[in-house]
Design an enzyme around this catalytic site. Structure first.
Site, mmCIF file in Angstrom:
data_model
loop_
_atom_site.group_PDB
_atom_site.id
_atom_site.type_symbol
_atom_site.label_atom_id
_atom_site.label_comp_id
_atom_site.label_asym_id
_atom_site.label_seq_id
_atom_site.Cartn_x
_atom_site.Cartn_y
_atom_site.Cartn_z
ATOM 1 N N ASN A 1 1.019 -0.895 0.478
ATOM 2 C CA ASN A 1 0.299 0.173 0.255
ATOM 3 C C ASN A 1 0.534 1.177 -0.401
ATOM 4 O O ASN A 1 1.679 1.627 0.691
ATOM 5 C CB ASN A 1 -0.881 -0.364 1.165
ATOM 6 C CG ASN A 1 -1.744 1.241 0.959
ATOM 7 O OD1 ASN A 1 -1.938 1.807 0.591
ATOM 8 N ND2 ASN A 1 -1.832 1.241 2.724
ATOM 9 N N LYS B 1 -0.003 4.304 -0.366
ATOM 10 C CA LYS B 1 -0.817 5.663 -0.194
ATOM 11 C C LYS B 1 -0.130 6.811 -0.151
ATOM 12 O O LYS B 1 -0.435 6.546 -1.373
ATOM 13 C CB LYS B 1 0.052 6.044 1.548
ATOM 14 C CG LYS B 1 0.155 4.788 2.671
ATOM 15 C CD LYS B 1 0.443 4.290 4.602
ATOM 16 C CE LYS B 1 -0.060 3.546 5.216
ATOM 17 N NZ LYS B 1 -0.394 3.032 6.375
ATOM 18 N N HIS C 1 -9.643 1.222 4.555
ATOM 19 C CA HIS C 1 -8.335 0.961 5.866
ATOM 20 C C HIS C 1 -8.727 2.172 6.495
ATOM 21 O O HIS C 1 -9.684 3.717 6.500
ATOM 22 C CB HIS C 1 -7.193 1.888 4.047
ATOM 23 C CG HIS C 1 -5.484 2.052 5.226
ATOM 24 N ND1 HIS C 1 -5.092 2.995 6.156
ATOM 25 C CD2 HIS C 1 -5.164 1.104 4.757
ATOM 26 C CE1 HIS C 1 -4.353 2.423 6.670
ATOM 27 N NE2 HIS C 1 -3.912 1.038 5.902
ATOM 28 N N GLU D 1 -7.130 4.439 7.752
ATOM 29 C CA GLU D 1 -6.601 6.060 7.097
ATOM 30 C C GLU D 1 -7.701 6.409 7.222
ATOM 31 O O GLU D 1 -7.702 8.258 7.239
ATOM 32 C CB GLU D 1 -5.579 6.494 7.163
ATOM 33 C CG GLU D 1 -3.852 6.160 7.385
ATOM 34 C CD GLU D 1 -2.798 4.773 6.910
ATOM 35 O OE1 GLU D 1 -2.812 5.720 5.511
ATOM 36 O OE2 GLU D 1 -1.917 5.175 7.487
ATOM 37 N N GLU E 1 -5.580 -5.159 10.346
ATOM 38 C CA GLU E 1 -4.212 -3.940 10.781
ATOM 39 C C GLU E 1 -4.385 -3.617 12.201
ATOM 40 O O GLU E 1 -5.278 -3.051 12.072
ATOM 41 C CB GLU E 1 -4.557 -3.103 9.182
ATOM 42 C CG GLU E 1 -3.976 -3.520 8.624
ATOM 43 C CD GLU E 1 -3.539 -2.437 6.857
ATOM 44 O OE1 GLU E 1 -2.166 -2.483 6.965
ATOM 45 O OE2 GLU E 1 -4.032 -1.174 6.641
ATOM 46 N N GLY F 1 2.339 2.221 10.858
ATOM 47 C CA GLY F 1 3.625 3.289 11.017
ATOM 48 C C GLY F 1 4.065 2.987 12.090
ATOM 49 O O GLY F 1 4.744 4.858 12.246
ATOM 50 N N SER G 1 3.276 -2.447 10.599
ATOM 51 C CA SER G 1 4.650 -2.613 10.785
ATOM 52 C C SER G 1 5.294 -3.704 10.285
ATOM 53 O O SER G 1 6.450 -4.543 10.765
ATOM 54 C CB SER G 1 5.028 -1.777 12.517
ATOM 55 O OG SER G 1 4.706 -1.053 12.448
#
Ligand code: PGA
Length: 257
Positions: free
Chosen positions: A14, A16, A100, A102, A172, A178, A218
Site C-alpha cells: 500500500n 499510500k 483502511h 486512515e 490491521e 506506521g 509494521s
C-alpha cells in the site's frame, strides 16, 4: 492438503500518498524484477490514483497485480473528486483496498460506506481488500475481537455470496500501523482465527476456508516469516516497507518455517 494450502498468499504493498508517476514506474519495475518467477504467491501494489496508469504500464507482462487504495460506489455521475470501480478496472486494477484505518480516521469512512464500496467493487469485477482493526484504547480495554467482528459483519453485509470466494480481509491493528510496533504472532493469530470464525458463521460451507486474511501493521523483512507461519495469516498488507523495492521483494519472498 492442509486447509491453509488452499489459500494463495497475497503480499500487497500500500503505497499510500507516495510516488509520482515516474517514481511509481521505477518502483513497480524493480518489484516485478525482484519477484519474477516467484511461485505460490500473489504480489500486488496499490499506488495513488494518479500513478495507476504508469504503474500498469510498468507491470504489463509481469505477474505483479495492480490495486487502488479506495473507490466510490457509484459507476459515474456528479460526484466531484471520486473514482468509480469501473474507472479502476479501466486503469488496470484487479484489487481495491477498502476501509483502511486512515480513511476511517481522517476521511469519515464508516462500516456503512465500506459495505457499499465492497459491494460495488465486487459488482465491477474488482477484488476488495477490506480493512479492519482496533485502536490501542480498544485493545487495552479488551474489546479488540468485538470491534473487529463488528467491522467484518457490517462491512460485508452487502457482499453477495459469489463475492465471498474472492474476498480478502486485512487485519490491521491501528496501533501497529506506521509505528514499528508489530502485533505478536499470538495476538495476530488470535484475531485472524476469530475473523475466520466470524466469516464461517455467515458464509456458505467451506468458503471461509478460502477467504484470505492478511495481516498489516509494521510488516518488515525481519518479521514477515514469523507472521506468515501462523495458520490463519494468508498474506500481508505492507505500508512503509513496500516503498523500497529491496524490502518489499524480501517480504514477498517470505519463507514459511
Ligand atoms: P505500515 O502500514 O506497514 O507502514 O505499518 C500498513 C498499512 O497501513 O497498510
Amino acid at each position: 492438503m492442509p486447509i491453509e494450502a488452499m489459500r494463495t498468499p497475497l503480499l500487497a504493498g500500500n503505497w499510500k500518498m507516495h510516488c509520482n508517476a515516474a517514481e511509481a514506474r521505477a518502483l513497480a519495475s524493480a518489484i516485478a524484477e525482484g519477484t519474477a518467477g516467484l511461485a505460490g504467491r500473489e504480489v500486488l501494489v496499490a499506488p495513488a490514483f494518479t500513478a495507476l496508469v504508469a504503474t500498469a504500464e510498468a507491470l504489463a507482462g509481469t505477474t505483479v497485480r495492480l490495486g487502488a487504495q479506495d473507490c466510490y460506489w457509484e459507476d459515474h455521475g456528479a460526484f466531484t473528486g471520486e473514482i468509480s470501480p469501473s474507472m479502476l478496472v479501466d486503469a488496470g486494477c484487479t484489487y481495491v483496498i477498502i476501509g483502511h484505518s486512515e480513511r476511517r480516521q481522517h476521511f469519515g469512512e464508516t462500516d456503512y460506506t465500506v459495505a457499499k464500496k465492497v459491494a460495488a467493487a465486487h459488482e465491477y469485477g474488482l477484488k476488495p481488500i477490506v480493512c479492519v482493526g482496533e485502536s490501542l484504547e480498544q485493545r487495552e480495554s479488551g474489546k479488540a475481537l468485538e470491534v473487529v467482528e463488528k467491522q467484518v459483519r457490517h462491512g460485508l453485509v452487502e457482499l453477495p455470496e459469489d463475492g465471498m470466494a474472492t474476498l480478502v480481509v486485512a487485519y490491521e491493528p491501528v496501533w501497529a500501523i506506521g509505528t514499528g510496533k508489530v502485533a505478536t504472532t499470538e495476538q495476530a493469530q488470535e484475531v485472524h482465527a476469530h475473523i475466520r470464525a466470524v466469516l464461517q458463521s455467515f458464509m456458505p460451507q467451506g468458503m471461509s476456508d478460502r477467504a484470505r486474511i492478511l495481516y498489516g501493521g509494521s510488516v518488515k523483512p525481519d518479521n514477515v516469516d514469523e507472521l506468515m507461519a501462523c495458520p490463519d495469516i494468508d498474506g500481508a498488507l505492507v505500508g512503509g516497507a513496500s516503498l523500497k523495492a529491496e524490502s518489499f521483494v524480501r517480504i514477498a519472498r517470505f519463507e514459511e518455517n
